[in-house]
Write a protein that holds these residues in place. Structure first.
Motif, PDB file in Angstrom:
ATOM      1  N   ASN A  41       5.083   1.593 -24.128  1.00 42.22           N
ATOM      2  CA  ASN A  41       3.188   0.969 -24.596  1.00 42.22           C
ATOM      3  C   ASN A  41       2.844   1.392 -24.800  1.00 42.22           C
ATOM      4  O   ASN A  41       1.562   2.232 -24.881  1.00 42.22           O
ATOM      5  CB  ASN A  41       2.500   0.623 -22.957  1.00 42.22           C
ATOM      6  CG  ASN A  41       1.542  -0.403 -22.906  1.00 42.22           C
ATOM      7  OD1 ASN A  41       0.977  -0.459 -24.045  1.00 42.22           O
ATOM      8  ND2 ASN A  41       1.400  -0.871 -21.973  1.00 42.22           N
ATOM      9  N   GLN A  42       2.030   1.526 -26.600  1.00 43.53           N
ATOM     10  CA  GLN A  42       1.107   1.655 -27.199  1.00 43.53           C
ATOM     11  C   GLN A  42       0.274   1.764 -26.462  1.00 43.53           C
ATOM     12  O   GLN A  42      -1.227   2.436 -27.534  1.00 43.53           O
ATOM     13  CB  GLN A  42       1.605   0.559 -29.338  1.00 43.53           C
ATOM     14  CG  GLN A  42       0.980   0.836 -30.042  1.00 43.53           C
ATOM     15  CD  GLN A  42       0.592   0.023 -31.425  1.00 43.53           C
ATOM     16  OE1 GLN A  42       1.411  -0.995 -30.910  1.00 43.53           O
ATOM     17  NE2 GLN A  42      -0.015   0.552 -32.409  1.00 43.53           N
ATOM     18  N   ASN A  43      -0.454   0.796 -26.174  1.00 48.45           N
ATOM     19  CA  ASN A  43      -1.773   0.815 -25.733  1.00 48.45           C
ATOM     20  C   ASN A  43      -2.205   2.345 -24.551  1.00 48.45           C
ATOM     21  O   ASN A  43      -2.783   2.657 -24.342  1.00 48.45           O
ATOM     22  CB  ASN A  43      -2.365  -0.293 -25.380  1.00 48.45           C
ATOM     23  CG  ASN A  43      -2.392  -1.383 -25.914  1.00 48.45           C
ATOM     24  OD1 ASN A  43      -2.868  -1.383 -27.564  1.00 48.45           O
ATOM     25  ND2 ASN A  43      -1.617  -2.210 -25.515  1.00 48.45           N
TER      26      ASN A  43
ATOM     27  N   GLN B  14       2.470   9.359 -21.885  1.00 51.17           N
ATOM     28  CA  GLN B  14       2.485   7.520 -22.110  1.00 51.17           C
ATOM     29  C   GLN B  14       1.474   8.436 -20.835  1.00 51.17           C
ATOM     30  O   GLN B  14       2.062   8.859 -19.532  1.00 51.17           O
ATOM     31  CB  GLN B  14       3.509   6.626 -22.385  1.00 51.17           C
ATOM     32  CG  GLN B  14       4.350   6.389 -23.099  1.00 51.17           C
ATOM     33  CD  GLN B  14       4.060   5.207 -23.605  1.00 51.17           C
ATOM     34  OE1 GLN B  14       3.668   3.745 -23.153  1.00 51.17           O
ATOM     35  NE2 GLN B  14       3.210   5.863 -24.756  1.00 51.17           N
TER      36      GLN B  14
END
Length: 180
Positions: A139-141, A64
């Motif tokens: 957090n996918q973004n 991430q």
């Protein structure tokens, strides 16, 4: 518990003391106070994840970015994996280096992976139940990764890639050079 730092600063191997008797065995997987003494800072895990994989599944190399960066405590509940951690901290003396370790339900070993590392594993038993605690929410973004067979990283996964089961998403990850 024996806690040993790997060649990647801040990345630790945790090996429990196992107590056995006629009933079975007992050991501590994680002791916050002891880990924090080695880390030199407080850790607060907020999310636990589990993946179940069949033999040959390769997941990674994932991380991430930015404020969503995660430190992780990884262990295998069932089966065996070859676990790989890559240092992607530009200021680190081991930037671009990696460590590999076998984690299994037989050696009970765990790994603490600090923020700034890419992580992946190859399932080498018929079924793997893999768990990890994270100190930040997914957090996918902010997800990213590095191609598992990047020639610059030269990771020897110990098996031929024709045996791997890799997601389409992981097959199109950028190379290490493309990230820098």
């Amino acid at each position: 518990m024996i806690i040993t730092e790997t060649k990647l600063r801040g990345c630790f191997i945790l090996q429990p003391k196992i107590f056995k008797d006629s009933r079975g065995s007992f050991f501590e997987i994680f002791k916050k106070k002891e880990l924090e003494q080695h880390l030199g800072f407080k850790i607060d895990f907020v999310q636990e994840n589990k993946s179940i994989s069949k033999k040959g599944v390769l997941r990674g190399l994932h991380f991430q970015t930015g404020e969503a960066a995660q430190a992780k405590l990884i262990s295998v509940q069932k089966g065996e994996v070859l676990d790989v951690i890559v240092d992607i901290r530009p200021e680190s003396l081991t930037y671009g280096h990696h460590v590999k370790i076998n984690l299994s339900d037989q050696n009970f070993t765990s790994i603490f992976i600090p923020k700034g590392m890419a992580h992946g594993f190859l399932s080498i038993s018929n079924e793997v139940v893999f768990t990890y605690l994270c100190d930040n929410y997914y957090n996918q973004n902010m997800e990213s990764g590095i191609l598992y067979n990047d020639s610059d990283l030269a990771i020897d996964w110990g098996y031929t890639s024709s045996e791997f089961i890799v997601s389409e998403k992981d097959l199109i990850l950028p190379t290490f050079k493309e990230l820098t």
